[in-house]
Design an enzyme around this catalytic site. Structure first.
Site, PDB file in Angstrom:
ATOM      1  N   PHE A 152       0.816  -1.224   0.000  1.00 49.69           N
ATOM      2  CA  PHE A 152       0.000   0.000   0.000  1.00 49.69           C
ATOM      3  C   PHE A 152       0.845   1.266   0.000  1.00 49.69           C
ATOM      4  O   PHE A 152       0.365   2.332  -0.397  1.00 49.69           O
ATOM      5  CB  PHE A 152      -0.927   0.010   1.230  1.00 49.69           C
ATOM      6  CG  PHE A 152      -0.256   0.438   2.514  1.00 49.69           C
ATOM      7  CD1 PHE A 152      -0.109   1.789   2.817  1.00 49.69           C
ATOM      8  CD2 PHE A 152       0.260  -0.492   3.404  1.00 49.69           C
ATOM      9  CE1 PHE A 152       0.528   2.201   3.981  1.00 49.69           C
ATOM     10  CE2 PHE A 152       0.888  -0.094   4.565  1.00 49.69           C
ATOM     11  CZ  PHE A 152       1.031   1.263   4.854  1.00 49.69           C
ATOM     12  N   LYS A 176      -0.965  -6.462  -9.470  1.00 45.32           N
ATOM     13  CA  LYS A 176      -1.944  -6.637  -8.381  1.00 45.32           C
ATOM     14  C   LYS A 176      -1.618  -5.576  -7.330  1.00 45.32           C
ATOM     15  O   LYS A 176      -0.705  -5.737  -6.530  1.00 45.32           O
ATOM     16  CB  LYS A 176      -1.794  -8.047  -7.799  1.00 45.32           C
ATOM     17  CG  LYS A 176      -3.057  -8.653  -7.191  1.00 45.32           C
ATOM     18  CD  LYS A 176      -3.633  -7.896  -6.025  1.00 45.32           C
ATOM     19  CE  LYS A 176      -2.908  -8.110  -4.721  1.00 45.32           C
ATOM     20  NZ  LYS A 176      -3.399  -7.191  -3.658  1.00 45.32           N
ATOM     21  N   GLU A 179      -5.068  -3.598  -1.940  1.00 41.50           N
ATOM     22  CA  GLU A 179      -6.498  -3.304  -1.902  1.00 41.50           C
ATOM     23  C   GLU A 179      -6.795  -2.024  -1.113  1.00 41.50           C
ATOM     24  O   GLU A 179      -7.900  -1.504  -1.147  1.00 41.50           O
ATOM     25  CB  GLU A 179      -7.290  -4.497  -1.337  1.00 41.50           C
ATOM     26  CG  GLU A 179      -6.868  -5.019   0.013  1.00 41.50           C
ATOM     27  CD  GLU A 179      -5.721  -6.032  -0.044  1.00 41.50           C
ATOM     28  OE1 GLU A 179      -4.675  -5.738  -0.675  1.00 41.50           O
ATOM     29  OE2 GLU A 179      -5.851  -7.095   0.587  1.00 41.50           O
ATOM     30  N   SER A 229       5.246  -7.047   3.245  1.00 46.94           N
ATOM     31  CA  SER A 229       5.803  -7.405   4.552  1.00 46.94           C
ATOM     32  C   SER A 229       6.559  -8.734   4.471  1.00 46.94           C
ATOM     33  O   SER A 229       6.320  -9.551   3.567  1.00 46.94           O
ATOM     34  CB  SER A 229       4.676  -7.494   5.573  1.00 46.94           C
ATOM     35  OG  SER A 229       3.731  -8.450   5.140  1.00 46.94           O
ATOM     36  N   CYS A 284       9.542   1.783   3.498  1.00 45.57           N
ATOM     37  CA  CYS A 284      10.429   0.675   3.854  1.00 45.57           C
ATOM     38  C   CYS A 284      11.855   1.173   4.063  1.00 45.57           C
ATOM     39  O   CYS A 284      12.688   0.460   4.582  1.00 45.57           O
ATOM     40  CB  CYS A 284      10.404  -0.389   2.778  1.00 45.57           C
ATOM     41  SG  CYS A 284      11.120   0.184   1.254  1.00 45.57           S
ATOM     42  N   GLU A 384       8.804  -4.352  13.222  1.00 49.14           N
ATOM     43  CA  GLU A 384       8.592  -3.298  12.234  1.00 49.14           C
ATOM     44  C   GLU A 384       7.256  -2.621  12.565  1.00 49.14           C
ATOM     45  O   GLU A 384       6.204  -3.253  12.554  1.00 49.14           O
ATOM     46  CB  GLU A 384       8.530  -3.869  10.815  1.00 49.14           C
ATOM     47  CG  GLU A 384       8.352  -2.753   9.795  1.00 49.14           C
ATOM     48  CD  GLU A 384       8.173  -3.231   8.347  1.00 49.14           C
ATOM     49  OE1 GLU A 384       7.581  -4.295   8.135  1.00 49.14           O
ATOM     50  OE2 GLU A 384       8.621  -2.508   7.446  1.00 49.14           O
TER      51      GLU A 384
HETATM   52  P1  NAD Z   1       1.466  -6.628   2.898  1.00 51.97           P
HETATM   53  O1  NAD Z   1       2.487  -7.705   2.979  1.00 51.97           O
HETATM   54  O2  NAD Z   1       0.327  -6.664   3.860  1.00 51.97           O
HETATM   55  O3  NAD Z   1       0.784  -6.623   1.435  1.00 51.97           O
HETATM   56  C1  NAD Z   1       1.566  -6.605   0.260  1.00 51.97           C
HETATM   57  C2  NAD Z   1       0.778  -7.252  -0.858  1.00 51.97           C
HETATM   58  O4  NAD Z   1       0.503  -8.628  -0.518  1.00 51.97           O
HETATM   59  C3  NAD Z   1      -0.583  -6.591  -1.111  1.00 51.97           C
HETATM   60  O5  NAD Z   1      -0.804  -6.512  -2.492  1.00 51.97           O
HETATM   61  C4  NAD Z   1      -1.559  -7.530  -0.421  1.00 51.97           C
HETATM   62  O6  NAD Z   1      -2.823  -7.536  -1.054  1.00 51.97           O
HETATM   63  C5  NAD Z   1      -0.895  -8.883  -0.537  1.00 51.97           C
HETATM   64  N1  NAD Z   1      -1.202  -9.767   0.582  1.00 51.97           N
HETATM   65  C6  NAD Z   1      -1.491  -9.406   1.866  1.00 51.97           C
HETATM   66  N2  NAD Z   1      -1.719 -10.492   2.615  1.00 51.97           N
HETATM   67  C7  NAD Z   1      -1.560 -11.558   1.816  1.00 51.97           C
HETATM   68  C8  NAD Z   1      -1.652 -12.961   2.025  1.00 51.97           C
HETATM   69  N3  NAD Z   1      -1.951 -13.486   3.202  1.00 51.97           N
HETATM   70  N4  NAD Z   1      -1.418 -13.771   0.983  1.00 51.97           N
HETATM   71  C9  NAD Z   1      -1.108 -13.258  -0.227  1.00 51.97           C
HETATM   72  N5  NAD Z   1      -1.016 -11.947  -0.480  1.00 51.97           N
HETATM   73  C10 NAD Z   1      -1.230 -11.095   0.519  1.00 51.97           C
HETATM   74  O7  NAD Z   1       2.248  -5.243   2.974  1.00 51.97           O
HETATM   75  P2  NAD Z   1       1.638  -3.777   3.083  1.00 51.97           P
HETATM   76  O8  NAD Z   1       1.093  -3.592   4.461  1.00 51.97           O
HETATM   77  O9  NAD Z   1       0.774  -3.495   1.931  1.00 51.97           O
HETATM   78  O10 NAD Z   1       2.965  -2.902   2.905  1.00 51.97           O
HETATM   79  C11 NAD Z   1       3.831  -2.582   3.963  1.00 51.97           C
HETATM   80  C12 NAD Z   1       4.975  -3.559   4.037  1.00 51.97           C
HETATM   81  O11 NAD Z   1       5.684  -3.549   2.802  1.00 51.97           O
HETATM   82  C13 NAD Z   1       5.992  -3.187   5.103  1.00 51.97           C
HETATM   83  O12 NAD Z   1       6.396  -4.374   5.742  1.00 51.97           O
HETATM   84  C14 NAD Z   1       7.132  -2.576   4.308  1.00 51.97           C
HETATM   85  O13 NAD Z   1       8.392  -2.660   4.916  1.00 51.97           O
HETATM   86  C15 NAD Z   1       7.079  -3.403   3.072  1.00 51.97           C
HETATM   87  N6  NAD Z   1       7.746  -2.722   1.971  1.00 51.97           N
HETATM   88  C16 NAD Z   1       8.963  -3.170   1.598  1.00 51.97           C
HETATM   89  C17 NAD Z   1       9.640  -2.542   0.579  1.00 51.97           C
HETATM   90  C18 NAD Z   1      10.994  -3.030   0.151  1.00 51.97           C
HETATM   91  O14 NAD Z   1      11.480  -2.531  -0.846  1.00 51.97           O
HETATM   92  N7  NAD Z   1      11.611  -3.966   0.835  1.00 51.97           N
HETATM   93  C19 NAD Z   1       9.061  -1.448  -0.076  1.00 51.97           C
HETATM   94  C20 NAD Z   1       7.803  -1.016   0.317  1.00 51.97           C
HETATM   95  C21 NAD Z   1       7.149  -1.673   1.351  1.00 51.97           C
END
Ligand code: NAD
Length: 499
Positions: A152, A176, A179, A229, A284, A384
């Site tokens: 997000f 994708k 949401e 994450s 991040c 985190e």
């Molecule tokens: P998230 O892991 O909750 O979601 C990321 C994506 O995975 C979304 O598209 C979501 O719909 C999908 N998703 C969520 N739960 C899922 C599941 N159980 N099974 C399959 N797909 C699923 O992350 P977020 O809250 O949207 O974003 C924040 C996180 O992203 C933080 O941990 C941040 O550190 C990380 N991040 C990392 C970087 C990097 O470059 N390393 C960059 C930006 C964000």
């Protein structure tokens, strides 16, 4: 009065509603108002979008580099001219302030500009007469349909880390989005159409785990780029690779800044503010742990606190420094970490829980929060948090600081502040983190270098964009040639052209 819209998918060059009865609310975090309902794809919907990408692949793969590049240049020009529209969409669904949203688009645009150089980036190599009358050449070819799964916190930039290069290299894409902020992806899909990209080359699939699982298991998808994450990154990597796909899965982070005693403390304090509280800490590459080395801690904390008090928290469309958090649940979670830190004995120097925002009462507010005397055992340090919470840890030596940075699970970004070149070089060598800043608080690599962390901040061995990105979205082929009868024919005195 509120009016909500339904946010669907994009496939084969047009909107696609799908057949799902499941939706999720999309909220403006600054007002708490639900502004839309995003479709959550069924597996069948997901297959329809993937099929559209698969159908477009053969013709796109065979489209000349000259034509592909022309479309990329068109996309770049349109994006550059209209980026304010995209920034407004990001602010409305994510909450970050407009200037920050514009910055995100610009950093994404840099990758588009990098991808405009794809003819040069795809050049192979050739050895003449490797054996008698035998030549050997290496070429790189696209993979097919590739999936991009975004978090997000950067609804435009993170997808743009991947799709410009994937498309330029001849792949077709299914994006994708999260949401929580799904509209930026659709805006970019329409821009691609306007830029002249053939239908089906860039597609958007809205949804949750159901959509992700189809991308990870569908035989038509050849590679997946994921950002999110760490637990989900791990799952995506394990599931995608088990189904024979190439996967790069970028995970979570907990970034440290090390402030050495000789550092310019004013510059370091400015940097802690920018890196700790920019985008409300939902980056991040945010700094969430500030490690003060030696006798400077009191002075440094005072300087950070003085600056934090000047920040204006409020609606991102107004003249605010920091916007709301993305959802009420996330705000409450971040706030509970501050409660836990306080209960564990940390000193709350600046308390964001009592902020008076310039915005609606129902917004998901938490002001900049500065905790001092945080220890490595506290949950506010180990987890985190992904919010505007900066923890100061006090250590006596450089070695203790390095040990802190290297012993946590994450290795995304880090920074050191010092005027001692020798210390900085030692840190650069010894720290086990993928992206290192020396007097630079948020060392996000430029588009022609590659973005990625170490340890549990990245699963897979290829980082995003730069030449590693080109490598990820192509595979090598080596052609060995012997011509027994090198005849040629046809006469054309016209000047050779690329059309
Ligand atoms: P998230 O892991 O909750 O979601 C990321 C994506 O995975 C979304 O598209 C979501 O719909 C999908 N998703 C969520 N739960 C899922 C599941 N159980 N099974 C399959 N797909 C699923 O992350 P977020 O809250 O949207 O974003 C924040 C996180 O992203 C933080 O941990 C941040 O550190 C990380 N991040 C990392 C970087 C990097 O470059 N390393 C960059 C930006 C964000």
């Amino acid at each position: 009065m509120t009016s909500t819209q339904t946010i669907g998918h994009w496939a084969d060059g047009k909107s696609f509603a799908g057949n799902s009865e499941r939706t999720a609310p999309v909220t403006n975090p600054a007002t708490g108002v639900v502004t839309g309902e995003v479709a959550l794809a069924t597996a069948e919907d997901a297959r329809a979008v993937i099929d559209a990408a698969a159908a477009a692949y053969p013709a796109w793969r065979d489209t000349s580099l000259a034509k592909r590049t022309a479309i990329l240049f068109n996309f770049r020009e349109l994006l550059n001219a209209r980026k304010a529209e995209l920034a407004a969409i990001i602010t409305a669904e994510h909450g970050k302030v407009l200037s920050d949203a514009l910055g995100e688009v610009s950093r994404g645009q840099e990758v588009v500009e990098f991808a405009c150089g794809i003819p040069h980036l795809l050049k192979g190599s050739m050895s003449e007469n490797a054996s008698t009358n035998v030549d050997v050449a290496s070429i790189r070819q696209p993979l097919g349909v590739v999936g991009v799964i975004a978090p997000f916190n950067f609804p435009a930039m993170v997808p743009m880390w991947f799709f410009p290069i994937a498309i330029a290299a001849g792949n077709t894409v299914v994006l994708k989005p999260s949401e929580k902020d799904p509209s930026a992806a659709l805006w970019m899909a329409e821009l691609w159409a306007e830029a002249g990209l053939p239908a089906g080359v860039f597609n958007v699939l809205q949804g949750d785990k159901v959509a992700v699982d189809e991308l990870l298991t569908n035989r038509g998808v050849k590679a997946v780029s994921f950002v999110g994450s760490t637990p989900i990154a791990q799952y995506v990597y394990a599931t995608g690779t088990a189904h024979g796909k190439r996967v790069q899965a970028l995970g979570g982070a907990k970034n440290h800044a090390v402030i050495l005693p000789d550092a310019d403390l004013d510059l370091a304090a400015d940097a802690m503010i920018n890196a700790g509280f920019g985008s409300a800490g939902e980056r991040c590459m945010a700094i969430s742990a500030c490690v003060a080395v030696g006798p400077i801690a009191d002075e440094l904390v005072a300087k950070i606190a003085e600056r934090a008090h000047t920040l204006k928290t409020g609606d991102g469309t107004r003249d605010s420094d920091m916007g709301p958090l993305v959802t009420r649940a996330h705000r409450d979670r971040v706030s509970s970490y501050v409660d836990a830190g306080e209960a564990d004995g940390a000193k709350v120097v600046v308390d964001g829980r009592t902020v008076t925002p310039d915005g609606a009462d129902e917004g998901f507010w938490l002001g900049p929060t500065l905790l001092d005397h945080v220890t490595p055992q506290m949950s506010v340090y180990t987890d985190e948090i992904f919010g505007p919470v900066l923890s100061v840890l006090r250590v006596d030596t450089y070695d203790e600081a390095l040990e802190l940075v290297n012993s946590g699970p994450f290795g995304n970004g880090t920074a050191i502040f010092t005027n001692d070149g020798g210390a900085a070089r030692r840190f650069q060598n010894e720290v086990e983190v993928g992206m290192v800043g020396i007097n630079v608080p948020i060392p996000v690599p430029t588009a022609y270098y590659s973005f990625g962390g170490w340890r549990s901040s990245l699963f897979g061995d290829t980082h995003a964009h730069g030449t590693e990105g080109v490598h990820f979205f192509t595979r090598g082929k080596v052609v060995t040639t012997r011509w027994q009868d090198p005849t040629h024919g046809g006469i054309n005195l016209g000047f050779p052209q690329n059309d």
